[in-house]
Design an enzyme around this catalytic site. Structure first.
Site, PDB file in Angstrom:
ATOM      1  N   HIS A 114       0.840  -1.196   0.000  1.00 21.67           N
ATOM      2  CA  HIS A 114       0.000   0.000   0.000  1.00 21.67           C
ATOM      3  C   HIS A 114       0.876   1.247   0.000  1.00 21.67           C
ATOM      4  O   HIS A 114       2.110   1.168  -0.053  1.00 21.67           O
ATOM      5  CB  HIS A 114      -1.025  -0.033   1.133  1.00 21.67           C
ATOM      6  N   HIS A 130       3.918   1.486   2.314  1.00 23.89           N
ATOM      7  CA  HIS A 130       5.092   0.724   1.859  1.00 23.89           C
ATOM      8  C   HIS A 130       5.785   1.449   0.706  1.00 23.89           C
ATOM      9  O   HIS A 130       7.004   1.533   0.644  1.00 23.89           O
ATOM     10  CB  HIS A 130       4.677  -0.667   1.371  1.00 23.89           C
ATOM     11  N   CYS A 134      -0.238  -8.045  22.515  1.00 19.67           N
ATOM     12  CA  CYS A 134      -1.065  -7.733  21.336  1.00 19.67           C
ATOM     13  C   CYS A 134      -0.652  -8.679  20.213  1.00 19.67           C
ATOM     14  O   CYS A 134       0.507  -8.666  19.789  1.00 19.67           O
ATOM     15  CB  CYS A 134      -0.894  -6.287  20.883  1.00 19.67           C
ATOM     16  N   CYS A 149       0.501  -6.745  17.030  1.00 15.66           N
ATOM     17  CA  CYS A 149       1.857  -6.179  17.131  1.00 15.66           C
ATOM     18  C   CYS A 149       2.898  -7.280  17.351  1.00 15.66           C
ATOM     19  O   CYS A 149       4.083  -7.054  17.132  1.00 15.66           O
ATOM     20  CB  CYS A 149       1.975  -5.229  18.312  1.00 15.66           C
ATOM     21  N   CYS A 187      -4.620  -2.077  22.696  1.00 17.34           N
ATOM     22  CA  CYS A 187      -3.366  -1.745  22.025  1.00 17.34           C
ATOM     23  C   CYS A 187      -3.523  -0.372  21.387  1.00 17.34           C
ATOM     24  O   CYS A 187      -4.511  -0.095  20.736  1.00 17.34           O
ATOM     25  CB  CYS A 187      -3.043  -2.788  20.965  1.00 17.34           C
ATOM     26  N   HIS A 233      -3.472  -0.789  17.456  1.00 16.90           N
ATOM     27  CA  HIS A 233      -4.561  -1.550  16.823  1.00 16.90           C
ATOM     28  C   HIS A 233      -5.924  -1.306  17.437  1.00 16.90           C
ATOM     29  O   HIS A 233      -6.919  -1.787  16.925  1.00 16.90           O
ATOM     30  CB  HIS A 233      -4.225  -3.041  16.839  1.00 16.90           C
ATOM     31  N   LYS A 277      -3.231   6.493  10.306  1.00 12.53           N
ATOM     32  CA  LYS A 277      -2.298   5.571   9.676  1.00 12.53           C
ATOM     33  C   LYS A 277      -3.086   4.573   8.832  1.00 12.53           C
ATOM     34  O   LYS A 277      -4.137   4.087   9.244  1.00 12.53           O
ATOM     35  CB  LYS A 277      -1.482   4.819  10.727  1.00 12.53           C
ATOM     36  N   LYS A 310      -5.500  -2.009   7.301  1.00 14.26           N
ATOM     37  CA  LYS A 310      -6.645  -2.789   6.851  1.00 14.26           C
ATOM     38  C   LYS A 310      -7.853  -2.532   7.753  1.00 14.26           C
ATOM     39  O   LYS A 310      -8.972  -2.389   7.287  1.00 14.26           O
ATOM     40  CB  LYS A 310      -6.268  -4.272   6.886  1.00 14.26           C
TER      41      LYS A 310
HETATM   42 ZN   LIG Z   1      -1.193  -3.939  18.509  1.00 12.00          ZN
END
Ligand SMILES: [Zn+2]
Length: 499
Positions: free
Chosen positions: A18, A21, A126, A129, A144, A147, A294, A297
């Site tokens: 994406h 990257h 997590c 992570c 987290c 996330h 950020k 997905k």
């Molecule tokens: Zn996480």
């Protein structure tokens, strides 16, 4: 000749390539292209991170073996980089044999040094992570922070790397290597992490199947850091080809701000333990956000860079990524910003300059480019543009480098507008102005080639210069007076049609 070994982070194969990257990979590519122009001996590495629990789970959900799963995703990265004109010299996959051998070697060396020991770990973990967190590192409700989902309680026997023993050695190393982390405020952040105290970290899991077994205790599989980070040395032969390893190491890492701790604290300590020199430098980028968040997905804001390339061209996309955001800061991707940059800098400035010059040379100089004059007012501007461009690339500030290069484009357009050669009768006065503009274009083609390689080559050819612009060497190629004159100048199609 200097040696310049640069790596991007390796990308985790649970996501397709994406914009995030593409961002770090394009920055890296432009940097190595600049260093090739300087005549440095360059090695540019990127690749994919293919082990871990998440890959195992994704593969299972897709009804595939982990190997089948990663074999399908990894080529998407290689293809995306090819499409984006990324000039990597190597592409490492952490499921390759050369990597497994090198990871085992690194682990064994740290184990033999007494820095890896068995212990019990209990804590909040997590899964996304793949990291344990303390309470003060979590959001209320044990979420987290990255996330925004609950962590899980884990308890297991792990091998630990005794990072706590490395605090002073790391501080000493950074004190002896000022400026190793760019930009400086990110370096201060890393030093702050080290000064804040270092916790030992877990290097193995017994619950995990998809990974590299510890060489001395095969019940345990290497956990993310010893596996992923090691790619930077295993790709250049650590554990498999010592001569090549010695040629390239130590290297430089391009990383995102979210992985400072792992790269600037864990990694040099691991290397010190194994008796290997730490990386010689880091460039730390911010995030390229979409709508202020950020890309991920879970937030559903993933932008596929290849869609943008179809619309605006490879160079248009590369230029935007490099020019829009000061490196180190967060950037916010917007479609309007992409089009705006393209129109202002590429269509109206570079594209327009080339079209004007080719048109006037066609009409007033019989299509043959005149030589520049040694005392052109543009000569001093070109010299300043080169110095500023070179300094900014050296500081890993592509946006400043391109602004400096574009200052020569702007000055040349202004020079044409002042002299209005399109209104004058053919003769020495017109030839002088056009020779100077051609010379500026020649220098611009060289200096802009790390960002817009295809367009730079097109400029090079249309003003009649032979060979490849990438074969030019700096600083000589930026010196005023290199355009020989007497070359055919071709107008061609619009380099950057307005959007
Ligand atoms: Zn996480």
């Amino acid at each position: 000749m200097s040696r310049y070994y640069l790596t991007t982070p390796i990308y985790y194969v649970t996501a397709k390539p994406h914009l995030g990257h593409a961002y770090s990979t394009i920055i890296g590519d432009a940097l190595v292209r600049w260093h090739r122009l300087l005549g440095d001996d360059v090695h540019f590495l990127t690749g994919t991170d293919e082990h871990g629990q998440k890959v195992h789970d994704y593969a299972e959900a897709a009804g595939k073996s982990p190997q089948e799963f990663v074999d399908e995703i990894a080529p998407l990265y290689a293809q995306a980089w090819e499409r984006l004109n990324i000039s990597n010299d190597d592409f490492i996959r952490t499921t390759e044999q050369r990597h497994k051998v090198g990871v085992a070697e690194l682990l064994q060396r740290c184990y033999d040094a007494g820095d890896i020991e068995l212990d019990v770990y209990k804590g909040k973990y997590c899964v996304a992570c793949e990291e344990y967190y303390t309470d003060d590192e979590l959001d209320p409700g044990d979420l987290c922070r990255i996330h925004k989902r609950p962590v899980e309680y884990y308890e297991e026997e792990n091998y630990f790397f005794r990072l706590s023993r490395f605090q002073q050695r790391l501080l000493d190393w950074y004190a002896a290597h000022p400026g190793a982390i760019k930009p400086e405020f990110r370096g201060n952040e890393a030093i702050g992490l080290i000064k804040g105290g270092l916790r030992d970290f877990s290097v193995s899991r017994t619950s995990l199947q998809w990974g590299i077994p510890l060489p001395w205790d095969a019940k345990h599989v290497a956990y993310v850091w010893f596996d992923a980070l090691a790619n930077y040395i295993t790709a250049i032969g650590y554990g498999s080809d010592d001569a090549t390893f010695q040629t390239w190491w130590p290297g430089r890492h391009l990383i995102g701000k979210d992985i400072i701790r792992h790269h600037c604290v864990y990694w040099p300590a691991m290397l010190m333990s194994a008796g290997i020199e730490p990386p010689e430098g880091y460039a730390v980028g911010g995030w390229l956000l979409v709508g202020g968040e950020k890309m991920s997905k879970t937030s559903g804001n993933v932008v596929n860079p290849l869609d943008l390339v179809d619309e605006i061209g490879v160079d248009g996309f590369r230029y935007y990524v490099l020019a829009e955001t000061p490196y180190g800061q967060d950037g916010d991707f917007t479609y309007e910003g992409l089009i705006g940059r393209y129109n202002s800098d590429l269509a109206n400035n570079l594209g327009n300059l080339l079209a004007r010059v080719a048109t006037v040379v066609g009409k007033k100089c019989d299509g043959v480019g005149p030589a520049p004059s040694p005392d052109s007012p543009l000569a001093a501007i070109a010299a300043t543009a080169y110095d500023t461009t070179a300094q900014a690339w050296d500081d890993v500030q592509p946006s400043r480098a391109l602004d400096a290069t574009w200052s020569l484009i702007r000055a040349t357009n202004a020079h044409l507008e002042t002299n209005e050669p399109w209104k004058a009768e053919p003769g020495p006065a017109v030839d002088a102005v056009m020779g100077d503009a051609l010379e500026a274009l020649r220098i611009v083609a060289v200096l802009a080639s790390p960002a817009v390689p295809d367009a730079a080559q097109a400029v090079w050819e249309r003003i009649g210069l032979p060979g490849l612009v990438t074969d030019q060497r700096l600083p000589q190629a930026a010196a005023w007076g290199g355009y020989p004159g007497g070359l055919p100048v071709v107008k061609g199609e619009s380099l950057f049609p307005r959007r």
